[in-house]
Design a protein around this motif. Structure first.
Motif: not given
Length: 82
Positions: A11-17, A22-27, A31-35
């Protein structure tokens, strides 16, 4: 093939931005990726940007969502209107 984040995520927050779709969000826990939104950055970049910045290498190809490069490009065009 869409990507997924394993439970090794810190949960380091570097992937989301970094995700251009906009496929990555906090689960709930990681973090999770919307396929449906993940194109492995096809259409945007030569390599998946989330993988490039992940410090723990916890982002892998999702075996439950196999896609060819052509399918990823078609998804990119659908998402961007291109």
């Amino acid at each position: 093939m869409a990507l997924m984040i394993t439970d090794e995520c810190i949960n380091c927050d570097v992937c989301e931005p970094e995700c251009p779709n906009g496929a990555i969000s906090q689960g709930d826990e990681i973090y999770v990726i919307d396929p449906n939104k993940c194109t492995e950055c096809v259409g945007h970049f030569d390599t998946p940007q989330c993988i490039e910045v992940c410090p723990v290498d916890c982002i892998i190809k999702d075996p439950n969502h196999p896609e060819t490069k052509d399918q990823l490009l078609a998804k990119f065009k659908k998402l961007t209107g291109g």
